[in-house]
Scaffold this motif. Structure first.
Motif, mmCIF file in Angstrom:
data_model
loop_
_atom_site.group_PDB
_atom_site.id
_atom_site.type_symbol
_atom_site.label_atom_id
_atom_site.label_comp_id
_atom_site.label_asym_id
_atom_site.label_seq_id
_atom_site.Cartn_x
_atom_site.Cartn_y
_atom_site.Cartn_z
ATOM 1 N N UNK A 18 0.833 -1.202 0.000
ATOM 2 C CA UNK A 18 0.000 0.000 0.000
ATOM 3 C C UNK A 18 0.868 1.252 0.000
ATOM 4 N N UNK A 19 1.983 1.211 0.719
ATOM 5 C CA UNK A 19 2.885 2.366 0.771
ATOM 6 C C UNK A 19 3.493 2.653 -0.598
ATOM 7 N N UNK A 20 3.837 1.618 -1.327
ATOM 8 C CA UNK A 20 4.404 1.824 -2.664
ATOM 9 C C UNK A 20 3.357 2.373 -3.634
ATOM 10 N N UNK A 21 2.129 1.880 -3.517
ATOM 11 C CA UNK A 21 1.064 2.427 -4.365
ATOM 12 C C UNK A 21 0.815 3.897 -4.023
ATOM 13 N N UNK A 22 0.848 4.212 -2.728
ATOM 14 C CA UNK A 22 0.631 5.597 -2.302
ATOM 15 C C UNK A 22 1.764 6.498 -2.775
ATOM 16 N N UNK A 23 2.991 6.013 -2.692
ATOM 17 C CA UNK A 23 4.141 6.813 -3.128
ATOM 18 C C UNK A 23 4.067 7.090 -4.627
ATOM 19 N N UNK A 45 2.856 2.079 9.939
ATOM 20 C CA UNK A 45 4.278 2.172 10.274
ATOM 21 C C UNK A 45 4.743 3.627 10.247
ATOM 22 N N UNK A 46 5.313 4.137 11.336
ATOM 23 C CA UNK A 46 5.803 5.528 11.349
ATOM 24 C C UNK A 46 6.831 5.791 10.246
ATOM 25 N N UNK A 49 5.071 6.110 6.967
ATOM 26 C CA UNK A 49 4.304 7.360 6.922
ATOM 27 C C UNK A 49 5.196 8.539 6.586
ATOM 28 N N UNK A 50 6.406 8.545 7.148
ATOM 29 C CA UNK A 50 7.357 9.621 6.853
ATOM 30 C C UNK A 50 7.667 9.663 5.364
ATOM 31 N N UNK A 51 7.707 8.495 4.746
ATOM 32 C CA UNK A 51 8.024 8.419 3.316
ATOM 33 C C UNK A 51 6.925 9.002 2.448
ATOM 34 N N UNK A 52 5.777 9.307 3.043
ATOM 35 C CA UNK A 52 4.648 9.799 2.269
ATOM 36 C C UNK A 52 4.231 11.224 2.648
ATOM 37 N N UNK A 53 5.076 11.916 3.424
ATOM 38 C CA UNK A 53 4.683 13.249 3.904
ATOM 39 C C UNK A 53 4.736 14.301 2.798
#
Length: 297
Positions: A18-23, A45-46, A49-53
């Motif tokens: 999900x994080x990669x799709x969001x990025x 995951x904190x 989350x930082x990677x998506x700010x």
């Protein structure tokens, strides 16, 4: 369907996907390969989350992943979602009214849909991951009634998929679309057989199946690609080791043994050739992962 991973916590793999799709979604419109604005809400995951700010942070996140694990992994992950979106749209347009997200993880199809035809979505996953997802979905989903989504908690160690779906109102007389992404590599070969046998018993003729798989050498950890071996090692460290790999011939034979006819195997390079505006797939090494579509005869 059985696997060796105990269902003690929500899947970190599902969260990292999900994080990669969001990025990717945060990239400029002329560069992004996927638009999935809801994925970011499922990140707990904190560090992730930082990677998506900020879009710059998201770009750095993607570049680090590509540098360490290779570009093919990220591209495949986001483009399998893009491709599946197209398959879903086509199926719904043809009148398919049942969509089964098998091993749904943090897939956001139910939030992003805009279909004129009524579609019942069966979200099938391990209870812990599904509980985390449902809590977020309940906050985000405002435009659709509870009747549109059927939550099917399925303990893949003990439950029978066929029974779970039938008990949840799945209609075996109606054509359906089964989406099964990011799951097969984590199951035993016996579990793959059992799942396909259940699907064969459930799916009406004309139903479609979309699933992906990893090559046997990637799963075994003896790929010639150092970066592919790093992916395999990382999966094991997070407690979600790869168990079963397939070749295209293996997938064809497995599908045929359960009455499905393969329609296409698409590699990362082929997906990029279809969706990317520039020819960025020429330097990629194929053969690590593929997405397959099949039809029930």
């Amino acid at each position: 369907m059985k696997s060796r991973r105990l269902d003690r916590r929500a899947s970190f793999t599902a969260q990292s996907c999900a994080a990669q799709r969001a990025a990717e979604t945060l990239q400029p419109p002329d560069r992004r390969l996927l638009d999935d604005p809801y994925s970011r809400y499922f990140i707990q995951s904190p560090l992730l989350r930082v990677c998506l700010i900020h879009p710059w942070a998201a770009r750095l996140f993607i570049e680090v992943l590509k540098s360490v694990f290779g570009a093919a992994g990220h591209y495949f992950l986001v483009l399998r979602a893009r491709y599946t979106d197209d398959v879903v749209e086509a199926a719904v347009g043809e009148g398919v009214g049942q969509l089964v997200l098998l091993g749904a993880g943090f897939d956001t199809t139910a939030l992003r849909r805009a279909w004129d035809n009524p579609v019942k979505i069966f979200e099938v996953d391990a209870p812990t991951t599904q509980a985390d997802k449902r809590a977020v979905m309940d906050k985000l989903r405002t435009a659709h009634s509870d009747d549109d989504i059927v939550w099917v908690p399925c303990d893949f160690e003990h439950d029978v998929l066929r029974e779970r779906l039938l008990d949840s109102g799945f209609d075996p007389t109606r054509p359906s679309l089964i989406v099964w992404l990011g799951v097969t590599a984590y199951l035993t070969r016996e579990a793959l057989d059992a799942t396909l046998a259940d699907l064969a018993a459930l799916c009406a003729p004309g139903s479609h199946l979309v699933f992906d798989y990893l090559d046997t050498n990637v799963v075994a950890g003896d790929s010639t690609s150092v970066r592919a071996r790093l992916w395999t090692q990382a999966a094991a460290r997070f407690g979600e080791p790869y168990l079963t790999g397939l070749t295209a011939a293996d997938a064809d034979a497995l599908l045929a043994s359960h009455g499905f006819t393969c329609e296409a195997h698409l590699t990362t390079r082929e997906l990029l050739q279809h969706y990317a505006s520039t020819d960025i797939g020429q330097s990629l090494v194929d053969g690590r992962a593929a997405i397959t579509t099949a039809q029930r005869g």
